[in-house]
Design an enzyme around this catalytic site. Structure first.
Site, PDB file in Angstrom:
ATOM      1  N   HIS A  35      27.872 -16.335   4.032  1.00 52.35           N
ATOM      2  CA  HIS A  35      28.450 -15.126   4.637  1.00 52.35           C
ATOM      3  C   HIS A  35      28.326 -14.006   3.613  1.00 52.35           C
ATOM      4  O   HIS A  35      28.936 -14.055   2.544  1.00 52.35           O
ATOM      5  CB  HIS A  35      29.916 -15.370   5.001  1.00 52.35           C
ATOM      6  CG  HIS A  35      30.495 -14.335   5.909  1.00 52.35           C
ATOM      7  ND1 HIS A  35      30.716 -13.036   5.510  1.00 52.35           N
ATOM      8  CD2 HIS A  35      30.904 -14.407   7.206  1.00 52.35           C
ATOM      9  CE1 HIS A  35      31.245 -12.352   6.508  1.00 52.35           C
ATOM     10  NE2 HIS A  35      31.354 -13.167   7.558  1.00 52.35           N
ATOM     11  N   SER A  79      34.593  -8.009   8.919  1.00 58.22           N
ATOM     12  CA  SER A  79      33.347  -7.701   8.212  1.00 58.22           C
ATOM     13  C   SER A  79      32.795  -6.344   8.624  1.00 58.22           C
ATOM     14  O   SER A  79      32.241  -5.605   7.798  1.00 58.22           O
ATOM     15  CB  SER A  79      32.298  -8.783   8.485  1.00 58.22           C
ATOM     16  OG  SER A  79      32.683 -10.007   7.921  1.00 58.22           O
ATOM     17  N   GLN A 112      35.769  -4.009  17.939  1.00 60.48           N
ATOM     18  CA  GLN A 112      35.610  -4.555  16.587  1.00 60.48           C
ATOM     19  C   GLN A 112      34.570  -3.762  15.814  1.00 60.48           C
ATOM     20  O   GLN A 112      34.720  -3.520  14.609  1.00 60.48           O
ATOM     21  CB  GLN A 112      35.182  -6.026  16.635  1.00 60.48           C
ATOM     22  CG  GLN A 112      35.004  -6.616  15.236  1.00 60.48           C
ATOM     23  CD  GLN A 112      34.374  -8.001  15.241  1.00 60.48           C
ATOM     24  OE1 GLN A 112      33.404  -8.233  15.962  1.00 60.48           O
ATOM     25  NE2 GLN A 112      34.920  -8.910  14.454  1.00 60.48           N
ATOM     26  N   ARG A 137       0.802  -1.220   0.000  1.00 58.07           N
ATOM     27  CA  ARG A 137       0.000   0.000   0.000  1.00 58.07           C
ATOM     28  C   ARG A 137       0.836   1.273   0.000  1.00 58.07           C
ATOM     29  O   ARG A 137       0.510   2.257  -0.676  1.00 58.07           O
ATOM     30  CB  ARG A 137      -0.925  -0.015   1.223  1.00 58.07           C
ATOM     31  CG  ARG A 137      -1.740   1.246   1.426  1.00 58.07           C
ATOM     32  CD  ARG A 137      -2.600   1.138   2.664  1.00 58.07           C
ATOM     33  NE  ARG A 137      -3.619   0.109   2.498  1.00 58.07           N
ATOM     34  CZ  ARG A 137      -4.834   0.338   2.012  1.00 58.07           C
ATOM     35  NH1 ARG A 137      -5.163   1.554   1.614  1.00 58.07           N
ATOM     36  NH2 ARG A 137      -5.697  -0.635   1.892  1.00 58.07           N
ATOM     37  N   TYR A 138       1.933   1.280   0.771  1.00 55.66           N
ATOM     38  CA  TYR A 138       2.711   2.511   0.928  1.00 55.66           C
ATOM     39  C   TYR A 138       3.913   2.595  -0.015  1.00 55.66           C
ATOM     40  O   TYR A 138       4.701   3.529   0.092  1.00 55.66           O
ATOM     41  CB  TYR A 138       3.202   2.641   2.379  1.00 55.66           C
ATOM     42  CG  TYR A 138       2.081   2.749   3.388  1.00 55.66           C
ATOM     43  CD1 TYR A 138       1.057   3.669   3.235  1.00 55.66           C
ATOM     44  CD2 TYR A 138       2.048   1.911   4.507  1.00 55.66           C
ATOM     45  CE1 TYR A 138       0.027   3.769   4.156  1.00 55.66           C
ATOM     46  CE2 TYR A 138       1.024   2.000   5.436  1.00 55.66           C
ATOM     47  CZ  TYR A 138       0.013   2.928   5.256  1.00 55.66           C
ATOM     48  OH  TYR A 138      -0.999   3.023   6.171  1.00 55.66           O
ATOM     49  N   ASN A 174      -4.196   7.489   9.935  1.00 59.93           N
ATOM     50  CA  ASN A 174      -3.104   6.679   9.394  1.00 59.93           C
ATOM     51  C   ASN A 174      -1.748   7.273   9.764  1.00 59.93           C
ATOM     52  O   ASN A 174      -0.787   6.545  10.054  1.00 59.93           O
ATOM     53  CB  ASN A 174      -3.221   6.584   7.874  1.00 59.93           C
ATOM     54  CG  ASN A 174      -4.376   5.710   7.428  1.00 59.93           C
ATOM     55  OD1 ASN A 174      -4.916   4.940   8.215  1.00 59.93           O
ATOM     56  ND2 ASN A 174      -4.766   5.834   6.171  1.00 59.93           N
ATOM     57  N   SER A 214     -17.180   7.534   4.109  1.00 56.33           N
ATOM     58  CA  SER A 214     -17.579   6.533   5.090  1.00 56.33           C
ATOM     59  C   SER A 214     -18.356   5.462   4.358  1.00 56.33           C
ATOM     60  O   SER A 214     -19.204   5.764   3.506  1.00 56.33           O
ATOM     61  CB  SER A 214     -18.445   7.166   6.182  1.00 56.33           C
ATOM     62  OG  SER A 214     -19.035   6.170   7.002  1.00 56.33           O
ATOM     63  N   HIS A 272      -6.770  23.014  28.176  1.00 56.62           N
ATOM     64  CA  HIS A 272      -7.425  22.014  29.026  1.00 56.62           C
ATOM     65  C   HIS A 272      -8.762  21.562  28.424  1.00 56.62           C
ATOM     66  O   HIS A 272      -9.676  21.184  29.141  1.00 56.62           O
ATOM     67  CB  HIS A 272      -7.654  22.563  30.445  1.00 56.62           C
ATOM     68  CG  HIS A 272      -6.391  22.917  31.159  1.00 56.62           C
ATOM     69  ND1 HIS A 272      -5.659  22.010  31.884  1.00 56.62           N
ATOM     70  CD2 HIS A 272      -5.727  24.101  31.231  1.00 56.62           C
ATOM     71  CE1 HIS A 272      -4.584  22.608  32.387  1.00 56.62           C
ATOM     72  NE2 HIS A 272      -4.603  23.892  32.006  1.00 56.62           N
TER      73      HIS A 272
END
Length: 394
Positions: free
Chosen positions: A90, A121, A245, A15-16, A307, A293, A169
């Site tokens: 690997h 690596s 490392q 979808r995105y 969304n 709707s 508030h």
């Protein structure tokens, strides 16, 4: 057997996808492997340019061919790497073998043994992740984020004199203007923009334990820290001289925390906009053929803002997880955690596109929010007692 063809598991690839596909150029597995090839090639050229271990500088033609091999990394290389990794089990070793094959093709087998010289690596990985994350942020995410801010600034100017009854508030309070409220959000986002733009993308290149041990054993007369610094900065990164490392990932944690903060400001804006709509301050413009709707044709659900809230929350959850786990030095160089950088950034990117979502404000988005004509009159009527969130659109 299901009649469905292979389906994307994540909505990011479904979808995105139109909103986030540009991130795949950098944060996908292919984007990562392209960067790994680049690092391996540039390290080989660094060694030969210095005539180390009896080598000679490669011809300009061969150097260009190797750099083009990295830059033009495509489907053939993706497929070949999959074949190599099926044997090596690997991923970085498979990249090394791919580069060696290219050297053989170019008649450069005499320097093939310098491929991946003295590298753990993580030396290749940390630089590759830095390059891909930097590209994704600077070339994809930041331009969209700047567009969001520019849209908010423009709307702030356009509605600077439009009065609006403020609420504190949840109660009617002293009046404000629509433009001022847009300006507040833009100002907050600009502070985060400055933080993200100032990100340092760090890289280490110091061997298996960060001590240059293999380098010194091979040639104790070289200034390996200086060579390392020159190599990392040549790639456009900031050299990290002291690591174990693994590169410490502090810069990534800082970046992800800043992006998450920006997400939360956008989330706040989405919930405020949702509330303004529910109070009648803003009205959504119907679009021909669109369904507001499924059962109540007289209403338009503010689903873009809903969304946005959900995607920003998901993005923040992933960014927070990355920021807290990447700084743990126990994580190995091959930890899958960093591979989820795209997953964490993509929901945020779906909210940073003014043309496709409402998080940027929705004057030009599919829901086309606009100030209501009633904004300066009876809009003090308040629906603060109802939840700011609705259930799924009905």
């Amino acid at each position: 057997m299901s009649p469905l063809p292979i389906q994307p598991l994540s909505p990011l690839d479904g979808r995105y996808r139109p909103a986030v596909h540009a991130l795949g150029e950098h944060l996908s597995e292919a984007g990562l492997n392209r960067a790994r090839v680049l690092v391996e090639v540039e390290w080989l050229l660094t060694l030969t340019d210095r005539r180390l271990f009896g080598s000679e500088p490669l011809s300009a033609e061969n150097a260009r061919a190797l750099r083009a091999f990295a830059a033009d990394f495509g489907q053939d290389e993706i497929d070949r790497l999959a074949t190599l990794e099926a044997t090596t089990r690997h991923d970085v070793k498979a990249v090394e073998y791919l580069v060696r094959e290219k050297l053989t093709e170019l008649g450069l087998t005499h320097v093939a043994e310098l491929t991946h010289f003295a590298c753990t690596s993580e030396d290749v990985n940390n630089l590759s992740y830095a390059l891909t994350v930097r590209a994704a942020v600077t070339q994809v995410w930041l331009p969209r984020f700047r567009d969001v801010i520019a849209s908010l600034r423009r709307w702030a100017e356009e509605t600077r004199s439009q009065p609006m009854l403020a609420h504190t508030h949840g109660q009617p309070a002293t009046p404000t203007t629509v433009g001022k409220e847009f300006a507040v959000v833009a100002h907050r986002l600009e502070r985060q923009l400055a933080r993200i733009e100032a990100t340092e993308y760090l890289g280490k290149f110091s061997g298996a334990t960060g001590t240059f041990s293999a380098h010194l054993a091979a040639d104790p007369d070289q200034d390996w820290p200086a060579i390392s610094r020159e190599f990392v900065t040549h790639l456009g990164l900031v050299w990290n001289p002291l690591t174990t490392q693994i590169e410490s990932h502090d810069w990534q944690a800082e970046l992800f925390q800043a992006v998450a903060h920006a997400n939360r400001i956008l989330h706040n804006f989405a919930t405020d906009a949702w509330t303004y709509i529910s109070m009648g301050y803003f009205s959504q413009v119907p679009q021909a053929g669109a369904t507001g709707s499924s059962t109540m044709p007289h209403k338009i659900n503010p689903i873009r803002f809903e969304n946005a809230e959900a995607n920003l929350e998901l993005s923040c959850a992933l960014l927070d997880s990355l920021a807290s786990t990447l700084v743990t030095s126990r994580r190995s160089a091959t930890s899958p955690t960093r591979r989820h950088s795209a997953t964490s950034a993509s929901p945020s990117a779906t909210r940073c596109s003014p043309s496709t979502t409402c998080t940027a404000g929705s004057a030009r988005s599919p829901s086309r929010m606009r100030p209501s004509p009633r904004i300066s009159t009876a809009t003090g009527r308040c629906s603060a007692r109802r939840s700011r969130r609705s259930s799924a659109p009905r």
